[in-house]
Design a protein around this motif. Structure first.
Motif, PDB file in Angstrom:
ATOM      1  N   TRP A  39      17.450   4.904   9.975  1.00  0.00           N
ATOM      2  CA  TRP A  39      18.256   6.072  10.318  1.00  0.00           C
ATOM      3  C   TRP A  39      18.363   6.142  11.841  1.00  0.00           C
ATOM      4  O   TRP A  39      17.425   5.759  12.544  1.00  0.00           O
ATOM      5  N   LEU A  40      19.481   6.634  12.333  1.00  0.00           N
ATOM      6  CA  LEU A  40      19.627   6.925  13.753  1.00  0.00           C
ATOM      7  C   LEU A  40      19.299   8.393  13.980  1.00  0.00           C
ATOM      8  O   LEU A  40      19.772   9.262  13.237  1.00  0.00           O
ATOM      9  N   ASP A  41      18.491   8.678  14.986  1.00  0.00           N
ATOM     10  CA  ASP A  41      18.052  10.030  15.291  1.00  0.00           C
ATOM     11  C   ASP A  41      18.612  10.417  16.644  1.00  0.00           C
ATOM     12  O   ASP A  41      18.152   9.922  17.688  1.00  0.00           O
ATOM     13  N   THR A  42      19.610  11.288  16.664  1.00  0.00           N
ATOM     14  CA  THR A  42      20.299  11.613  17.908  1.00  0.00           C
ATOM     15  C   THR A  42      20.534  13.114  17.983  1.00  0.00           C
ATOM     16  O   THR A  42      20.178  13.858  17.085  1.00  0.00           O
ATOM     17  N   GLU A  43      21.124  13.583  19.073  1.00  0.00           N
ATOM     18  CA  GLU A  43      21.416  14.999  19.270  1.00  0.00           C
ATOM     19  C   GLU A  43      22.841  15.148  19.785  1.00  0.00           C
ATOM     20  O   GLU A  43      23.181  14.632  20.862  1.00  0.00           O
ATOM     21  N   LEU A  44      23.679  15.843  19.017  1.00  0.00           N
ATOM     22  CA  LEU A  44      25.083  16.021  19.381  1.00  0.00           C
ATOM     23  C   LEU A  44      25.430  17.458  19.761  1.00  0.00           C
ATOM     24  O   LEU A  44      26.565  17.723  20.143  1.00  0.00           O
ATOM     25  N   ALA A  45      24.473  18.384  19.667  1.00  0.00           N
ATOM     26  CA  ALA A  45      24.791  19.793  19.897  1.00  0.00           C
ATOM     27  C   ALA A  45      25.302  20.043  21.316  1.00  0.00           C
ATOM     28  O   ALA A  45      26.324  20.710  21.518  1.00  0.00           O
ATOM     29  N   ALA A  90      17.232  -2.749  18.485  1.00  0.00           N
ATOM     30  CA  ALA A  90      16.165  -2.098  17.718  1.00  0.00           C
ATOM     31  C   ALA A  90      16.558  -1.966  16.254  1.00  0.00           C
ATOM     32  O   ALA A  90      15.729  -2.138  15.351  1.00  0.00           O
ATOM     33  N   VAL A  91      17.828  -1.657  16.002  1.00  0.00           N
ATOM     34  CA  VAL A  91      18.306  -1.579  14.625  1.00  0.00           C
ATOM     35  C   VAL A  91      18.135  -2.921  13.929  1.00  0.00           C
ATOM     36  O   VAL A  91      17.640  -2.999  12.793  1.00  0.00           O
ATOM     37  N   ARG A 140      29.935   6.589  20.341  1.00  0.00           N
ATOM     38  CA  ARG A 140      28.769   5.745  20.632  1.00  0.00           C
ATOM     39  C   ARG A 140      27.857   5.636  19.412  1.00  0.00           C
ATOM     40  O   ARG A 140      27.392   4.558  19.047  1.00  0.00           O
ATOM     41  N   VAL A 141      27.607   6.775  18.795  1.00  0.00           N
ATOM     42  CA  VAL A 141      26.750   6.769  17.610  1.00  0.00           C
ATOM     43  C   VAL A 141      27.426   6.032  16.464  1.00  0.00           C
ATOM     44  O   VAL A 141      26.805   5.251  15.743  1.00  0.00           O
ATOM     45  N   GLY A 142      28.728   6.267  16.308  1.00  0.00           N
ATOM     46  CA  GLY A 142      29.460   5.623  15.225  1.00  0.00           C
ATOM     47  C   GLY A 142      29.480   4.113  15.343  1.00  0.00           C
ATOM     48  O   GLY A 142      29.374   3.403  14.336  1.00  0.00           O
ATOM     49  N   ALA A 143      29.591   3.600  16.561  1.00  0.00           N
ATOM     50  CA  ALA A 143      29.605   2.151  16.760  1.00  0.00           C
ATOM     51  C   ALA A 143      28.264   1.541  16.366  1.00  0.00           C
ATOM     52  O   ALA A 143      28.202   0.452  15.794  1.00  0.00           O
ATOM     53  N   LEU A 144      27.182   2.247  16.647  1.00  0.00           N
ATOM     54  CA  LEU A 144      25.848   1.763  16.282  1.00  0.00           C
ATOM     55  C   LEU A 144      25.599   1.919  14.783  1.00  0.00           C
ATOM     56  O   LEU A 144      25.008   1.057  14.146  1.00  0.00           O
ATOM     57  N   ALA A 145      26.091   3.030  14.223  1.00  0.00           N
ATOM     58  CA  ALA A 145      25.873   3.298  12.799  1.00  0.00           C
ATOM     59  C   ALA A 145      26.765   2.458  11.905  1.00  0.00           C
ATOM     60  O   ALA A 145      26.511   2.359  10.700  1.00  0.00           O
ATOM     61  N   ALA A 146      27.808   1.831  12.470  1.00  0.00           N
ATOM     62  CA  ALA A 146      28.719   1.028  11.655  1.00  0.00           C
ATOM     63  C   ALA A 146      28.044  -0.214  11.092  1.00  0.00           C
ATOM     64  O   ALA A 146      28.540  -0.810  10.137  1.00  0.00           O
ATOM     65  N   ARG A 147      26.916  -0.571  11.669  1.00  0.00           N
ATOM     66  CA  ARG A 147      26.189  -1.734  11.168  1.00  0.00           C
ATOM     67  C   ARG A 147      25.694  -1.445   9.754  1.00  0.00           C
ATOM     68  O   ARG A 147      25.231  -0.342   9.452  1.00  0.00           O
ATOM     69  N   PRO A 148      25.758  -2.412   8.850  1.00  0.00           N
ATOM     70  CA  PRO A 148      25.402  -2.158   7.441  1.00  0.00           C
ATOM     71  C   PRO A 148      23.948  -1.778   7.222  1.00  0.00           C
ATOM     72  O   PRO A 148      23.621  -1.145   6.223  1.00  0.00           O
ATOM     73  N   GLU A 149      23.057  -2.158   8.142  1.00  0.00           N
ATOM     74  CA  GLU A 149      21.644  -1.840   7.946  1.00  0.00           C
ATOM     75  C   GLU A 149      21.303  -0.384   8.236  1.00  0.00           C
ATOM     76  O   GLU A 149      20.187   0.056   7.962  1.00  0.00           O
ATOM     77  N   VAL A 150      22.230   0.389   8.804  1.00  0.00           N
ATOM     78  CA  VAL A 150      21.981   1.803   9.095  1.00  0.00           C
ATOM     79  C   VAL A 150      22.340   2.637   7.869  1.00  0.00           C
ATOM     80  O   VAL A 150      23.467   2.605   7.391  1.00  0.00           O
ATOM     81  N   ALA A 151      21.353   3.391   7.368  1.00  0.00           N
ATOM     82  CA  ALA A 151      21.563   4.193   6.170  1.00  0.00           C
ATOM     83  C   ALA A 151      22.135   5.573   6.491  1.00  0.00           C
ATOM     84  O   ALA A 151      22.876   6.136   5.692  1.00  0.00           O
ATOM     85  N   GLY A 152      21.767   6.139   7.645  1.00  0.00           N
ATOM     86  CA  GLY A 152      22.231   7.479   7.941  1.00  0.00           C
ATOM     87  C   GLY A 152      22.033   7.867   9.385  1.00  0.00           C
ATOM     88  O   GLY A 152      21.476   7.117  10.190  1.00  0.00           O
TER      89      GLY A 152
END
Length: 460
Positions: free
Chosen positions: A206-212, A194-195, A228-240
């Motif tokens: 942006w990735l929208d997740t819940e870590l609480a 999807a990214v 898990r989130v970090g591996a997905l966010a490591a892609r350059p197209e993810v801004a935040g």
């Protein structure tokens, strides 16, 4: 990671959005007396806006004022006092640079005793020092970007930076950056696909997740979720990464210190797992809509003790959050007991945000979940344009699908009208869940990109 009630009620699908009778210029630019977009060429990109700092009439008045009587006022004028001190002036006292002056390149962000990319030698006694623009604790771990406002304080009087040593610092250090293999594997997941599909359409992601809940479940669950989130966010197209929704509003936390510890731990861990990415949270500040009605402010403070303005502000900037999203749900009917209608509540919130200058500490976004069903075109256009025009937000997030308690789904449908808001496209974001597509994620995201400039992808 939990599927919050809010996500269950409104987990996004394909966007169908805003009905606006008038074109974007009528909803935004033409109603702005300081707009000068009419001076732009017909081929100017839709996202380019023009606003007069001084209209031609005002500029003429300024010129005539200073030019009157052979520039008399200009000759009498003196420089505006600044913050600089002339150390050579009698009576001035300026601190001397340590060790007689800094060594190395004067433009380097590193202290003189640190090699580039290394750690400086901090003084003994647990004194804090700086590493590449970040304040570090006695253990040398980066705590967050500095601002000129100083570290916010917790309810105990302890600075937020100091509070990050203990549990928060330990949890942040427990998370290691994802490996190349983990990043490659994440790219093959539905979220990763999807990214890639979103980026292919030109959307800012942006990735929208819940870590609480993961944080409350313990260090192991928290570290696994962040990885898990970090591996997905490591892609350059993810801004935040938006790492929490309804922060302080739902029942996950019962004390401000607990919320502060979670935000500190999550921001520290995510900055380690996904360096360079912006971090955000979603919440609401009920008191803002009260305006000057004291009974309203007293009741909201009693009802929502974790959402006091000063507590939310402590999470911004040095508190670990780069973007704050404020929900508009309570603005619609939540203040009728005090005679405050939705329009007044929205105006009150805008005034409070401007007065507190939160946009200096973090990027502020407004979030709309009620633009579905039988909503007038004018109301929809107002809800998108007004927060931007009033300076209450830098962007507006719109949910693309709402599910009620009975399982029914309502969608936003006014695509053609929304397209007329093209000048606002970069400031509009869709909240979309690729796990519940309308057609398929690639097709949905392509349609979303026709009217939105950004997308928040819900991830498990």
């Amino acid at each position: 990671m939990r599927l919050t009630l809010r996500r269950a009620v409104a987990a996004g699908s394909m966007l169908a959005l805003i009905g606006a009778v008038a074109p974007a210029a009528a909803a935004y630019a033409q109603d702005d007396p300081r707009s000068c977009r009419d001076l732009l060429g017909a081929d100017a990109p839709a996202y380019v806006q023009c606003h007069w700092l001084a209209t031609p009439e005002e500029a003429l008045g300024v010129a005539l004022f200073w030019g009157a009587d052979d520039n008399a006022k200009l000759k009498e004028a003196t420089p505006y006092p600044g913050r600089f001190i002339d150390c050579s002036a009698p009576g001035s006292s300026c601190p001397a640079p340590p060790d007689g002056g800094a060594e190395g390149d004067e433009n380097s962000p590193f202290p003189g005793d640190a090699e580039e990319g290394g750690t400086p030698e901090c003084e003994t006694g647990g004194q804090e020092c700086a590493v590449g623009g970040y304040e570090a604790g006695g253990d040398g771990t980066a705590a967050g970007p500095e601002t000129g406002t100083g570290a916010p304080r917790t309810a105990t009087g302890q600075s937020a930076q100091t509070a990050r040593t203990g549990q928060s610092a330990q949890e942040g250090q427990a998370v290691t950056p994802p490996t190349a293999a983990e990043i490659a594997a994440a790219a093959q997941t539905p979220g990763g696909q999807a990214v890639a599909a979103a980026r292919a359409t030109g959307l800012r992601v942006w990735l929208d997740t819940e870590l609480a809940d993961d944080w409350k479940a313990g260090p192991a669950a928290f570290a696994a979720a962040v990885k898990r989130v970090g591996a997905l966010a490591a892609r350059p197209e993810v801004a935040g990464i938006r790492f929490s929704t309804q922060l302080g509003y739902d029942t996950t936390f019962t004390a401000h210190e607990e919320v502060t510890a979670f935000v500190a731990a999550a921001s520290a861990a995510l900055r380690r797992a996904a360096p360079g990415k912006q971090l955000g949270v979603h919440t609401v500040v009920p008191e803002f809509a009260c305006g000057a009605v004291e009974a309203c402010k007293t009741e909201t403070a009693k009802r929502y003790p974790l959402l006091a303005p000063e507590r939310i502000e402590s999470y911004l900037g040095t508190g670990g959050v780069d973007q704050l999203t404020l929900d508009g749900g309570l603005l619609r009917g939540g203040y009728t007991a005090w005679g405050i209608d939705a329009k007044t509540a929205r105006r009150n919130q805008s005034i409070q945000l401007r007065a507190r200058a939160w946009d200096v500490l973090a990027r502020v976004a407004a979030e709309e979940t009620g633009l579905v069903g039988d909503v007038s075109a004018q109301e929809v256009a107002d809800r998108v344009a007004t927060p931007l025009r009033d300076g209450a937000a830098q962007q507006v997030n719109v949910w693309t699908r709402l599910q009620d308690a009975r399982g029914g789904v309502e969608r936003l449908t006014a695509w053609d009208a929304l397209k007329r808001l093209a000048p606002l496209q970069r400031r509009m974001a869709a909240v979309y869940d690729p796990a519940t597509p309308e057609t398929d994620p690639a097709a949905d995201l392509k349609k979303i990109a026709e009217v939105f400039g950004q997308v928040y992808l819900t991830t498990a």
